[in-house]
Design an enzyme around this catalytic site. Sequence first.
Site, PDB file in Angstrom:
ATOM      1  N   HIS A 490       0.844  -1.190   0.000  1.00  0.00           N
ATOM      2  CA  HIS A 490       0.000   0.000   0.000  1.00  0.00           C
ATOM      3  C   HIS A 490       0.884   1.245   0.000  1.00  0.00           C
ATOM      4  CE1 HIS A 490      -4.222  -1.506   1.115  1.00  0.00           C
ATOM      5  NE2 HIS A 490      -3.508  -2.545   0.691  1.00  0.00           N
ATOM      6  N   GLU A 491       0.365   2.316  -0.605  1.00  0.00           N
ATOM      7  CA  GLU A 491       1.103   3.579  -0.778  1.00  0.00           C
ATOM      8  C   GLU A 491       2.387   3.405  -1.586  1.00  0.00           C
ATOM      9  OE1 GLU A 491      -1.562   3.532   2.446  1.00  0.00           O
ATOM     10  OE2 GLU A 491       0.446   2.715   2.706  1.00  0.00           O
ATOM     11  N   GLU A 515     -10.970   2.863   2.038  1.00  0.00           N
ATOM     12  CA  GLU A 515     -10.793   3.600   3.290  1.00  0.00           C
ATOM     13  C   GLU A 515     -11.281   5.049   3.163  1.00  0.00           C
ATOM     14  OE1 GLU A 515      -6.645   2.820   3.407  1.00  0.00           O
ATOM     15  OE2 GLU A 515      -6.082   4.872   2.926  1.00  0.00           O
TER      16      GLU A 515
END
Length: 712
Positions: A490-491, A515
């Site tokens: 993630h990211e 999210e």
Amino acid sequence: MNPNYKKKALRFITAFLVLLSPLLVTSQTITSPDKNFSLQFELKENGRPYYSLTYKDKPVIKSSKLGIEVKDAPSFMDGFTISKSAQLTSDTSWEPVMGEEKTIRNHYNELEVTLAQSQNNNRIIKLRFRLFNDGLGFRYEFPKQADLNYFVIKEEHTEFNLAGNHKIFWIPGDYDTNEYAYTTSKIAEIPALQKKATIEINAQQPISKPSVQTPSMMKSDNGLYINIHEAALINYPAMQLEVDASSFKFKSHLVPDAVGNKGYMQTDTQTPWRTIVVSDKATDILASKLILNLNEPTKYKDVSWIKPVKYIGVWWEYFVAGKSTWAYGKENNVKLGQDFSKLTPNGKHGATNERVIHYIDFAAKNGFDAVLVEGWNVGWEDWIGNWKEEVFDFVTPYPDFDVAKLRDYAASKGVKIIMHHETSGSATNYERRLDRAFQFMKDNNYGAVKTGYVGQIIPRGEHHDGQWMVNHYINVAERAADYKIMVNSHEAVRPTGLHRTYPNWFAQESARGTEFEAMGGLNPDHTTILPFTRLMGGPMDFTPGIFQTDLTYYNTGGNQHVNTTLAKQLAYYVTMYSPLQMAADIPENYDRFPDAFQFIKDVAVDWDNTYVLEAEPGDYVTIARKAKGKNEWFVGSVTDENSRTANLKFDYLPKGKKYIATIYADGKDASWNGKQQSYVVSTMKVDSKTTLKQFMAPGGGFAISIKEVPAK
């Protein structure tokens, strides 16, 4: 004149022209195997390379410059002659470890052009073009040679000179995040909309010039769908696109490092492929495997441990307005090595033995493979916003999380626990601790890890999408493979098809995911755009399946709600491809809707075949898929803020057989901003000749499960 002399002279002239031909030839043309595409390469003024691309005689890319600018050395921009060229055709097939298709055809015509610079001792580079039936891939190659060993890239000057003021679905160019909401506009409108589109994100560095990120999806006024991205991003920074709004031209803009350089290169080497997928049918864009085909096959000898995963997790409850927290203590100043058992408990820690056991029991009862647990490890009290290097050690649990007890309990239930490694952007700290962290995972029966890079990157000054971090993500995947661990990042930098080369890197976030439904909400058209943009590069851990769409249910204040219907949440399991799929809501909410939850329990996560039935970027997507190794099919369809009726055919089903279709649809009064939980479940018999008109509410969708009628 003597006839024999004439023949000798003709042979001499012919031979002389053959020898000179590399100097005389300034252009080359190839077509795609089906002849719909035509690529022209040529040298123009001062030996500057250009290319152009047409599809069915319509211009896609008008004559566009190519070149690499080098720091403190002669650049690869002009002064070229064609020293050699070669063409070939390749037609092979291969099988992905996991994917949307059991078998993928890799069919292309290739042009390899070797360019020499006489003013630089005939230093050479190669341009390699591969033209498929769905588009073009090309890259720069730098062979090992006497006068070219090391060089530093100042900028890549690849142009995409578009043929018109296309409609475009875009997010702003940024070195550190791709979690922006999408804007739909004309290319010419981008500069005026750039500031509004650049909303605040936790860690970001927007490009000062008008720019967009890839994958960039466009539609022309004459009906062409055009997608620009890249493939096989290895040892190179990610490509952004500067926008010349007046001439509808894009130019590559590479992500810099801490001192402003773009890439450090050593021959023999190459850039990633620049990709242009084109069709006059939107469904063909989603069906394209061009980006995957431009990646190298995996070198892993054993891939038997790489498997699809359906999971739940201690995760969503952290987002629904403080129901629970990642952190264990009330303190906001902690250090690794201190006695965390002496922290003052905040009373809301989510990753407790009791809570995790509840999730394990739910997973086992409902046939899920794994449980993700975030917030299990020390350090969350001051993990974000401080640009702190040593936040987590990835092996020390909080006092209320018993690693051995939960490991053994999960194993007794036939469930795996998914590890969580949030780095808070400190890649240096993670790399120092990587082997110890993976050994800890192996010792405790964790087969997959979710990595996170929230915050500014350390080494300080580096960016999420720069060359240093690109190499870091790949290093994590390679080291994880040594321990037979699968990675969900993630990211991280957006994917470019590397899940073919590193199949254990089996999912990424790298976009605005679920999210954000708890942080202002996603636009209803968001997930009708993502398949044409972010998902072109690879699977997304979108984390669907939110049933409690009205978040005021938790009595925590505010009026936030998830901007979809419940039925649309089910459709995501088909329209948003990933071999890693989460049922993201809290278990208690699934117990309240058992008939809808049945679809999540049934739906496959790995596929033999995919059929893109209907699609229009920003409006709707309808996809059917056949489950891997089973006579089961699943259909998902999503729409934007408008209601819609999908026109379905079932002609992909084997002829002569009957099936039962279970349809999970929006209720007549459903809406993304109204009665989101209004849905109906019905069944009908279908076969390969069946057609169906199925209603979708505003911001809604539907899902269908298809199984064979049992033999009597």
